[in-house]
Design a protein around this motif. Structure first.
Motif, PDB file in Angstrom:
ATOM      1  N   THR A 120       0.828  -1.377  -0.033  1.00 28.35           N
ATOM      2  CA  THR A 120       0.081  -0.114   0.028  1.00 28.35           C
ATOM      3  C   THR A 120       1.004   1.183   0.059  1.00 28.35           C
ATOM      4  N   GLY A 121       2.276   0.857  -0.294  1.00 26.96           N
ATOM      5  CA  GLY A 121       3.169   2.058  -0.411  1.00 26.96           C
ATOM      6  C   GLY A 121       4.432   1.974   0.550  1.00 26.96           C
ATOM      7  N   ALA A 122       4.146   2.325   1.751  1.00 28.36           N
ATOM      8  CA  ALA A 122       5.090   1.996   2.977  1.00 28.36           C
ATOM      9  C   ALA A 122       4.835   1.086   3.461  1.00 28.36           C
ATOM     10  N   GLN A 123       3.718   0.352   3.329  1.00 28.41           N
ATOM     11  CA  GLN A 123       3.567  -0.922   4.110  1.00 28.41           C
ATOM     12  C   GLN A 123       3.348  -2.216   3.144  1.00 28.41           C
ATOM     13  N   CYS A 124       3.674  -3.444   3.658  1.00 33.88           N
ATOM     14  CA  CYS A 124       3.478  -4.624   2.871  1.00 33.88           C
ATOM     15  C   CYS A 124       2.520  -5.613   3.826  1.00 33.88           C
ATOM     16  N   PHE A 125       1.596  -6.389   2.888  1.00 27.95           N
ATOM     17  CA  PHE A 125       0.734  -7.205   3.877  1.00 27.95           C
ATOM     18  C   PHE A 125       0.765  -8.453   3.251  1.00 27.95           C
TER      19      PHE A 125
ATOM     20  N   PHE B 150      -5.238  -2.013  12.006  1.00 29.69           N
ATOM     21  CA  PHE B 150      -4.893  -3.542  11.972  1.00 29.69           C
ATOM     22  C   PHE B 150      -5.855  -4.198  10.728  1.00 29.69           C
ATOM     23  N   PRO B 151      -5.592  -3.785   9.566  1.00 32.41           N
ATOM     24  CA  PRO B 151      -6.338  -4.267   8.394  1.00 32.41           C
ATOM     25  C   PRO B 151      -6.332  -5.693   8.122  1.00 32.41           C
ATOM     26  N   LEU B 152      -5.233  -6.417   8.550  1.00 29.04           N
ATOM     27  CA  LEU B 152      -4.893  -7.882   8.204  1.00 29.04           C
ATOM     28  C   LEU B 152      -5.298  -8.593   9.262  1.00 29.04           C
ATOM     29  N   TYR B 153      -6.120  -9.577   8.968  1.00 30.86           N
ATOM     30  CA  TYR B 153      -6.500 -10.597   9.982  1.00 30.86           C
ATOM     31  C   TYR B 153      -6.162 -12.017   9.387  1.00 30.86           C
ATOM     32  N   ASN B 154      -5.823 -12.744  10.118  1.00 28.59           N
ATOM     33  CA  ASN B 154      -5.382 -14.305  10.020  1.00 28.59           C
ATOM     34  C   ASN B 154      -6.416 -14.978  10.724  1.00 28.59           C
ATOM     35  N   HIS B 155      -7.421 -15.861   9.919  1.00 28.41           N
ATOM     36  CA  HIS B 155      -8.252 -16.835  10.487  1.00 28.41           C
ATOM     37  C   HIS B 155      -7.855 -17.863  10.759  1.00 28.41           C
ATOM     38  N   GLY B 156      -6.501 -18.299  10.303  1.00 22.60           N
ATOM     39  CA  GLY B 156      -5.875 -19.695  10.447  1.00 22.60           C
ATOM     40  C   GLY B 156      -5.672 -20.181  11.641  1.00 22.60           C
ATOM     41  N   GLN B 157      -5.336 -19.215  12.573  1.00 23.28           N
ATOM     42  CA  GLN B 157      -5.198 -19.779  13.907  1.00 23.28           C
ATOM     43  C   GLN B 157      -6.433 -20.897  14.307  1.00 23.28           C
ATOM     44  N   GLU B 158      -6.259 -21.900  14.889  1.00 22.48           N
ATOM     45  CA  GLU B 158      -7.169 -22.767  15.505  1.00 22.48           C
ATOM     46  C   GLU B 158      -8.292 -22.491  15.869  1.00 22.48           C
ATOM     47  N   LYS B 159      -8.167 -21.313  16.699  1.00 25.79           N
ATOM     48  CA  LYS B 159      -9.485 -20.687  17.549  1.00 25.79           C
ATOM     49  C   LYS B 159     -10.405 -20.088  16.695  1.00 25.79           C
ATOM     50  N   ASP B 160      -9.700 -19.637  15.523  1.00 28.52           N
ATOM     51  CA  ASP B 160     -10.713 -18.809  14.488  1.00 28.52           C
ATOM     52  C   ASP B 160     -11.099 -19.626  13.197  1.00 28.52           C
ATOM     53  N   ALA B 161     -11.109 -20.679  13.267  1.00 24.06           N
ATOM     54  CA  ALA B 161     -11.458 -21.619  12.104  1.00 24.06           C
ATOM     55  C   ALA B 161     -12.874 -21.214  11.806  1.00 24.06           C
TER      56      ALA B 161
ATOM     57  N   GLU C 143      -7.319 -12.321   5.589  1.00 18.39           N
ATOM     58  CA  GLU C 143      -8.261 -11.505   5.297  1.00 18.39           C
ATOM     59  C   GLU C 143      -7.661  -9.945   5.339  1.00 18.39           C
ATOM     60  N   ILE C 144      -7.992  -9.186   4.504  1.00 22.02           N
ATOM     61  CA  ILE C 144      -7.472  -7.781   4.356  1.00 22.02           C
ATOM     62  C   ILE C 144      -8.567  -6.759   4.103  1.00 22.02           C
ATOM     63  N   ILE C 145      -8.979  -5.843   4.944  1.00 21.13           N
ATOM     64  CA  ILE C 145      -9.926  -4.819   4.916  1.00 21.13           C
ATOM     65  C   ILE C 145      -9.520  -3.389   4.755  1.00 21.13           C
ATOM     66  N   PHE C 146      -9.864  -2.592   3.762  1.00 26.94           N
ATOM     67  CA  PHE C 146      -9.592  -0.954   3.867  1.00 26.94           C
ATOM     68  C   PHE C 146     -10.981  -0.568   3.509  1.00 26.94           C
ATOM     69  N   TRP C 147     -11.871  -0.010   4.700  1.00 23.60           N
ATOM     70  CA  TRP C 147     -13.006   0.528   4.517  1.00 23.60           C
ATOM     71  C   TRP C 147     -12.993   2.117   3.967  1.00 23.60           C
ATOM     72  N   ASP C 148     -11.776   2.815   3.889  1.00 21.25           N
ATOM     73  CA  ASP C 148     -11.781   4.067   3.415  1.00 21.25           C
ATOM     74  C   ASP C 148     -10.972   3.916   1.904  1.00 21.25           C
ATOM     75  N   GLY C 149     -10.870   2.646   1.415  1.00 18.87           N
ATOM     76  CA  GLY C 149     -10.280   2.734   0.143  1.00 18.87           C
ATOM     77  C   GLY C 149      -8.533   2.751   0.411  1.00 18.87           C
ATOM     78  N   SER C 150      -7.537   2.271  -0.654  1.00 21.58           N
ATOM     79  CA  SER C 150      -6.438   2.500  -0.399  1.00 21.58           C
ATOM     80  C   SER C 150      -5.681   2.252  -1.866  1.00 21.58           C
ATOM     81  N   ILE C 151      -4.489   2.757  -1.911  1.00 22.31           N
ATOM     82  CA  ILE C 151      -3.493   2.351  -2.922  1.00 22.31           C
ATOM     83  C   ILE C 151      -3.253   0.793  -2.722  1.00 22.31           C
ATOM     84  N   MET C 152      -3.132   0.011  -3.773  1.00 22.25           N
ATOM     85  CA  MET C 152      -2.628  -1.521  -3.696  1.00 22.25           C
ATOM     86  C   MET C 152      -1.964  -1.685  -5.041  1.00 22.25           C
ATOM     87  N   GLN C 153      -0.850  -2.522  -4.652  1.00 27.29           N
ATOM     88  CA  GLN C 153      -0.176  -3.147  -5.802  1.00 27.29           C
ATOM     89  C   GLN C 153       0.225  -4.568  -5.393  1.00 27.29           C
ATOM     90  N   LEU C 154       0.098  -5.514  -6.167  1.00 27.79           N
ATOM     91  CA  LEU C 154       0.391  -6.958  -5.912  1.00 27.79           C
ATOM     92  C   LEU C 154       1.941  -6.968  -6.382  1.00 27.79           C
TER      93      LEU C 154
END
Length: 286
Positions: free
Chosen positions: A46-51, A106-117, A58-69
């Motif tokens: 997103t510029g200065a940050q990489c996710f 904290f726009p990035l969330y990992n559901h892969g943890q066992e408790k979050d399946a 899951e990643i969520i930007f409610w206000d929009g964002s610059i993104m590049q893969l």
């Protein structure tokens, strides 16, 4: 994907994709975006940050964002929903801004943890509903369906946040929380605010302390380096708007004139704005 949707979205939009349209150059999403990684892995900047997206993240930007893969595995696949700002503002009006502030930091969330399946299964059910409702021709109740869907999903998401928020607040140091807030601030303001002092003032700390924080949590980078990284990407997005002159881009990005912009851009990319535009034009013709 038709990238013109990113700036002129008229309704909620659902798509399954490998995000290859984000590979050539950064794009600005003038809308909310929710991405679930269902296969493989990829890195989004997103510029200065990489996710780092991996399966069940899951990643969520409610206000929009610059993104590049930046890169991805061959099997990278996501489910993506775009939300017009108009619909988001209507849906969010009655919800506590504390939760939005948390998700912005904290726009990035990992559901892969066992408790979050279970949460991964449930968020996919919400996207199943989005696919059912918003991939068909618009019906009579389109606007009501969009508002009810997004408001209900936001309420469900926020009902899961308090425990997460408490655990994060307990596990992060004050320095880490300040770093996340700083990164959110440059994501929001770097286009117009280029000086470290602005961000230090917003965080109610000294520029020296902010420097200490960023050096510790961004692999040695200073606040100014992070601001300039974000600003460079913001400039690229503006230069991709071919109806704007370089002088107009300089004004949008709060440079005194185009020569200042050109010197800054060449310092950080190795090429001039004109050379960047010519290169991007060449990519579009290929």
């Amino acid at each position: 994907m038709d990238t013109s949707l990113l700036s002129s979205l008229s309704g909620i939009y659902y798509e399954e994709s490998n995000l290859d349209f984000l590979l050539p150059s950064p794009l600005y999403f003038n809308c909310g975006v929710q991405i679930l990684c269902v296969h493989g892995n990829g890195v989004i900047s997103t510029g200065a940050q990489c996710f780092h997206l991996q399966e069940m993240s899951e990643i969520i930007f409610w206000d929009g964002s610059i993104m590049q893969l930046l890169h991805s595995s061959d099997d990278f696949q996501v489910r993506m929903v775009l939300y017009p700002k108009r619909v988001f503002l209507q849906a969010a009006v009655s919800l506590d801004t504390t939760f939005f502030n948390y998700m912005r930091e904290f726009p990035l969330y990992n559901h892969g943890q066992e408790k979050d399946a279970q949460s991964w299964e449930k968020v996919n059910l919400w996207l199943d509903m989005a696919k059912m409702l918003f991939t068909q021709p618009a019906g009579l109740f389109k606007e009501r369906l969009e508002l009810n869907f997004l408001q209900s999903m936001l309420m469900w998401i926020f009902s899961t946040i308090p425990d997460t928020y408490v655990s994060v607040a307990r596990s992060y140091t004050r320095k880490q929380l300040l770093f996340h807030r700083f990164m959110h601030l440059i994501h929001e303001h770097a286009l117009r605010e280029h000086q470290v002092g602005f961000y230090a003032d917003r965080l109610c700390i000294s520029s020296r302390y902010l420097n200490e924080i960023t050096v510790e949590y961004s692999k040695g980078k200073t606040p100014k380096e992070l601001i300039d990284e974000q600003l460079t990407v913001e400039i690229k997005v503006q230069l991709n708007k071919l109806d704007l002159s370089v002088e107009e881009v300089a004004g949008i990005c709060c440079f005194p004139d185009s020569s200042y912009l050109s010197r800054f851009f060449k310092k950080h990319t190795g090429i001039t704005p004109k050379e960047f535009r010519n290169r991007e034009k060449g990519k579009r013709l290929d």
